[in-house]
Enzyme design. Structure first.
Site, PDB file in Angstrom:
ATOM      1  N   ASP A   1       1.304  -1.267   0.158  1.00 53.04           N
ATOM      2  CA  ASP A   1       0.103  -0.162   0.064  1.00 53.04           C
ATOM      3  C   ASP A   1       1.124   1.338  -0.045  1.00 53.04           C
ATOM      4  OD1 ASP A   1      -2.249   2.100   0.004  1.00 53.04           O
ATOM      5  OD2 ASP A   1      -3.462   0.444   1.114  1.00 53.04           O
TER       6      ASP A   1
HETATM    7  C1  BGC Z   1      -4.962   3.230   0.122  1.00 53.17           C
HETATM    8  C2  BGC Z   1      -5.467   2.340  -1.293  1.00 53.17           C
HETATM    9  C3  BGC Z   1      -5.210   2.861  -1.893  1.00 53.17           C
HETATM   10  C4  BGC Z   1      -3.433   3.759  -2.454  1.00 53.17           C
HETATM   11  C5  BGC Z   1      -3.522   4.170  -4.104  1.00 53.17           C
HETATM   12  C6  BGC Z   1      -3.764   3.981   0.100  1.00 53.17           C
HETATM   13  O1  BGC Z   1      -3.535   4.759   0.656  1.00 53.17           O
HETATM   14  O2  BGC Z   1      -4.890   2.388   1.100  1.00 53.17           O
HETATM   15  O3  BGC Z   1      -6.504   1.755  -0.979  1.00 53.17           O
HETATM   16  O4  BGC Z   1      -5.233   2.516  -3.418  1.00 53.17           O
HETATM   17  O5  BGC Z   1      -3.958   4.380  -1.960  1.00 53.17           O
HETATM   18  O6  BGC Z   1      -4.909   5.412  -4.013  1.00 53.17           O
END
Ligand code: BGC
Length: 757
Positions: free
Chosen positions: A298
């Protein structure tokens, strides 16, 4: 759309530039991928010629660049240089046929090995045609519809160059303080698994290599929804049994449905952050489940291993994550900065790096990116395939199926289209932004039909529609209360739309209370005091504790955030063009003090009894929820006959048939979601009081009845025994069938002990 929060900067000093070998490999990237074996052969030949930096580059994902607030995303000069050197695997938060084509061109025309980029975006509930948020769609209990909606999202996103969505979000959530409950399918692993698989199929279509398919990414692996106190990013401490029985099944379902990627979660699980959790990422995911795609971290979760306290510095964080099985680095820059040196120093084995590169290339190959890197960057498709009338109609249908009727005293609903005057009140009534919900990709407020517009279009020409905002979603001012009350007094019925703003759910939006924010509760109370029939329309991203408002209103609709067709969909239900059929995918607590609250809890040694002090309960609350899981009314009524099970005993490896007759006892056609629960009465370990094992959507005309049969098979009863084996334990079981998890009829059956050998 969420814009980059942490600026990504490449510390070039950390990157040792190695000149590519002069001899060029026979352009393997240009070959068509064909079947799996051809992909693997192509990857073999690529791996033989890739430099260390080129290999690491494939594992790097960074966010698109916005020159200023007005221009669309593009490639920064720094990113351009990386792509030209073949040191970037993909860019996310970039979209648009032109922008993605330009970026792709740099990769496939100017880099040495011409390896295409993958373009990621959070396409969670639609691209431009915004569908209901996932929690809302889960209320439809309609996997086929959910799959169709994900298909539309993929068709639209892929027309705009997107090849990879960071979805579906399949986290089970049992604490509605957690803002991200809005992004998932609620509290139940069975329903969650069906919807996870449906979304994967929808995103990836029949053939991931087709131009209209995007790679799915099941996230956040794993147990992110178990955050202590419902506080986002917080610690998760969960037994392996609960992990396997509650949190992992939707991921397994996504993998079995062919999900090409997974995303590691921010949280730790019992002391080991997911992003450095080799047991989870490699042992369970690859070893047990046979997953062959890639795992992406993530957003900066690799460098966050330092804050977690399991890595002393960035190089160690990078080594830990890669070793765990996290193949791609989303945004932290740790792989780009540190992996080349780590490999050179022998700290990270080349074989480990190669394996991760192989997985990323495998997904690119499966997506057909090598065969046609520009297939998804189609300016013509972008003009014709986005926000089409058919897609918009589908969003309306999804909206109506996602609405849950929570209360309807004296058949307040449906309202007559021909009422003299309707007052439409509340901060969400004329709101065109919040119905888009969190994570709306390219959703635009100008595409949204507000509730006020939907009602105005639906009523008869002579019906007068009055509007007053009443108050804002948050804040304590009441400048418009008087106007709202005036409108209510002069109306024949009042529709009042209250709830949350879309920013109040989604990422980093945990709440410590589940009450209606601001003075909305006071507005509802004042409007109800006029004595007019009041229909409460809730718009929100999580269950709210609406105990008081429930008493005050005559009818209540839970509409969540329904997307671009919110107003039309709600009007369809308000005026009876559609008979609501939604059922709650999550338990509604009476107050925040009851959370976490979910239907498939354990019994405890002292099951709650409101008349007995020394039982597992609160002294100041009934022990039941406000609404149980699976709850939802209809404009008609359904009666259930007795439940029978045959045969009475399930043989080893066998099955039983559960039968019930359901009758529409009302005066109009309706769809009932018939639910089947099973309880293992005695086990070697404690078992949930019931578990959803099946459901059926049943449409019946007025007065019509039909038999419903479920098969409960051996595999449905498998659990983890006290000795850690996956098995079915012989003994007695109870099946329950009904209209929600509380109101059920039941019947026993037995599971025979396996024959002695
Ligand atoms: C979130 C994810 C997301 C990623 C990209 C993160 O902060 O937890 O769910 O896909 O950002 O935007």
């Amino acid at each position: 759309m969420k814009f980059p929060r942490v600026p990504f900067s490449v510390t070039l000093l950390c990157v040792v530039f190695v000149r590519p070998p002069a001899a060029r490999a026979e352009s393997p990237a240009a070959r068509p991928p064909g079947g799996d074996a051809r992909c693997e052969r192509m990857i073999d030949s690529l791996l033989r010629v890739m430099t260390l930096e080129e290999k690491v580059g494939q594992l790097v994902q960074i966010t698109g660049w916005h020159r200023d607030a007005h221009s669309g995303p593009s490639v920064s000069p720094e990113q351009r240089a990386l792509i030209e050197r073949g040191e970037l695997g993909g860019i996310f938060n970039i979209w648009g046929a032109r922008a993605t084509r330009e970026a792709q061109q740099i990769a496939v025309e100017h880099s040495r090995l011409k390896i295409p980029l993958i373009f990621g975006l959070d396409v969670i509930h639609g691209y431009r045609t915004t569908f209901p948020i996932p929690l809302a769609e889960a209320s439809s209990w309609d996997p086929a519809m959910v799959e169709r909606d994900a298909r539309v999202a993929a068709v639209e996103a892929s027309a705009s160059g997107v090849s990879w969505t960071f979805g579906p979000m399949v986290d089970i959530a049992r604490d509605s303080r957690w803002g991200r409950i809005a992004e998932g399918s609620g509290e139940d692993p069975y329903l969650g698994s069906l919807l996870a698989a449906a979304r994967v199929r929808g995103f990836q279509g029949n053939d991931p290599a087709s131009d209209s398919a995007i790679a799915a990414c099941a996230k956040h692996f794993a147990a992110y929804g178990g955050a202590e106190g419902g506080r986002d990013y917080n610690t998760v401490d969960v037994s392996e049994r609960t992990l396997r029985e509650v949190y992992l099944p939707p991921f397994r379902a996504a993998v079995d449905a062919g999900a090409l990627t997974l995303m590691s979660s921010f949280n730790e699980i019992s002391g080991v952050p997911s992003t450095s959790n080799r047991w989870l990422m490699t042992g369970v995911l690859r070893g047990e489940w046979g997953f062959r795609g890639f795992v992406v971290s993530d957003w900066t979760s690799i460098t966050e291993l330092i804050n977690h306290g399991v890595a002393a510095d960035t190089p160690r964080a990078a080594a830990l994550a890669l070793h765990a099985g996290v193949d791609a680095d989303l945004q932290s820059g740790a792989y780009l900065q540190c992996l080349p040196a780590l490999v050179r120093e022998g700290i990270v084995p080349v074989a480990e790096l190669d394996e991760s590169v192989r997985r990323v290339l495998r997904v690119k190959c499966a997506l057909g990116l090598f065969a046609d890197p520009y297939g998804r960057c189609s300016e013509s498709r972008e003009r014709t395939d986005i926000l089409t009338p058919a897609h918009v109609a589908q969003a309306r249908r999804a909206g109506t199926e996602s609405i849950v009727l929570l209360k309807n005293d004296n058949a307040t609903l449906p309202l007559a289209r021909t009422l003299g005057t309707i007052a439409v009140i509340g901060p969400l009534a004329a709101d065109s932004v919040d119905p888009l919900g969190p994570w709306d990709a390219m959703g635009r407020p100008s595409d949204v039909v507000t509730l006020l517009e939907g009602i105005s279009r639906a009523v008869a020409p002579a019906t007068k529609v009055l509007y007053a905002q009443g108050c804002t979603i948050e804040g304590n001012d009441r400048p418009d209360f008087a106007a709202a009350l005036g409108a209510a007094r002069s109306a024949d019925a009042v529709v009042i739309a209250v709830g949350e703003s879309r920013e109040m759910s989604g990422e980093a939006s945990s709440r410590s209370t589940l009450d209606l924010p601001g003075v909305q509760g006071a507005l509802v109370e004042a409007v109800a005091a006029t004595g007019k029939p009041v229909v409460l329309v809730l718009m929100n991203g999580r269950p709210l504790s609406i105990t008081r408002e429930l008493k005050q209103a005559n009818a209540v609709l839970e509409t969540w955030f329904l997307g671009v067709q919110a107003g039309n969909a709600i009007a369809d239900v308000l005026f009876g063009a559609v008979n609501p059929s939604g059922k709650l995918p999550v338990t509604f607590p009476r107050t925040v003090g009851q959370v976490p609250i979910y239907y498939d809890h354990k019994n405890t040694g002292r099951p709650p009894l409101d008349t007995e002090k020394y039982t597992s309960r609160y002294i100041d609350l009934p022990s039941t929820p406000l609404f149980p899981f699976g709850y939802g009314l209809s404009y008609t009524t359904f009666a259930y006959g007795g439940v029978t099970v045959s045969p009475a005993t399930m043989d080893s490896g066998g099955a039983v048939t559960v039968s019930v007759r359901v009758k529409n006892t009302g005066t109009r056609a309706g769809t009932e979601i018939v639910q089947l629960y099973v309880r293992q009465n005695v086990g070697s370990v404690t078992r949930p009081v019931k578990e959803l094992k099946g459901f059926r959507r049943l449409t019946l005309g007025a007065g019509e009845s039909a038999p419903v049969e479920f098969t409960v098979a051996w595999g449905d009863l498998v659990m983890t025994t006290a000795s850690g084996r996956r098995a079915v334990e012989p003994g007695t079981f109870t099946v329950q069938v009904g209209t929600n998890s509380r109101d059920v009829g039941e019947a026993p059956f037995a599971v025979a002990a396996p024959p002695a050998r």
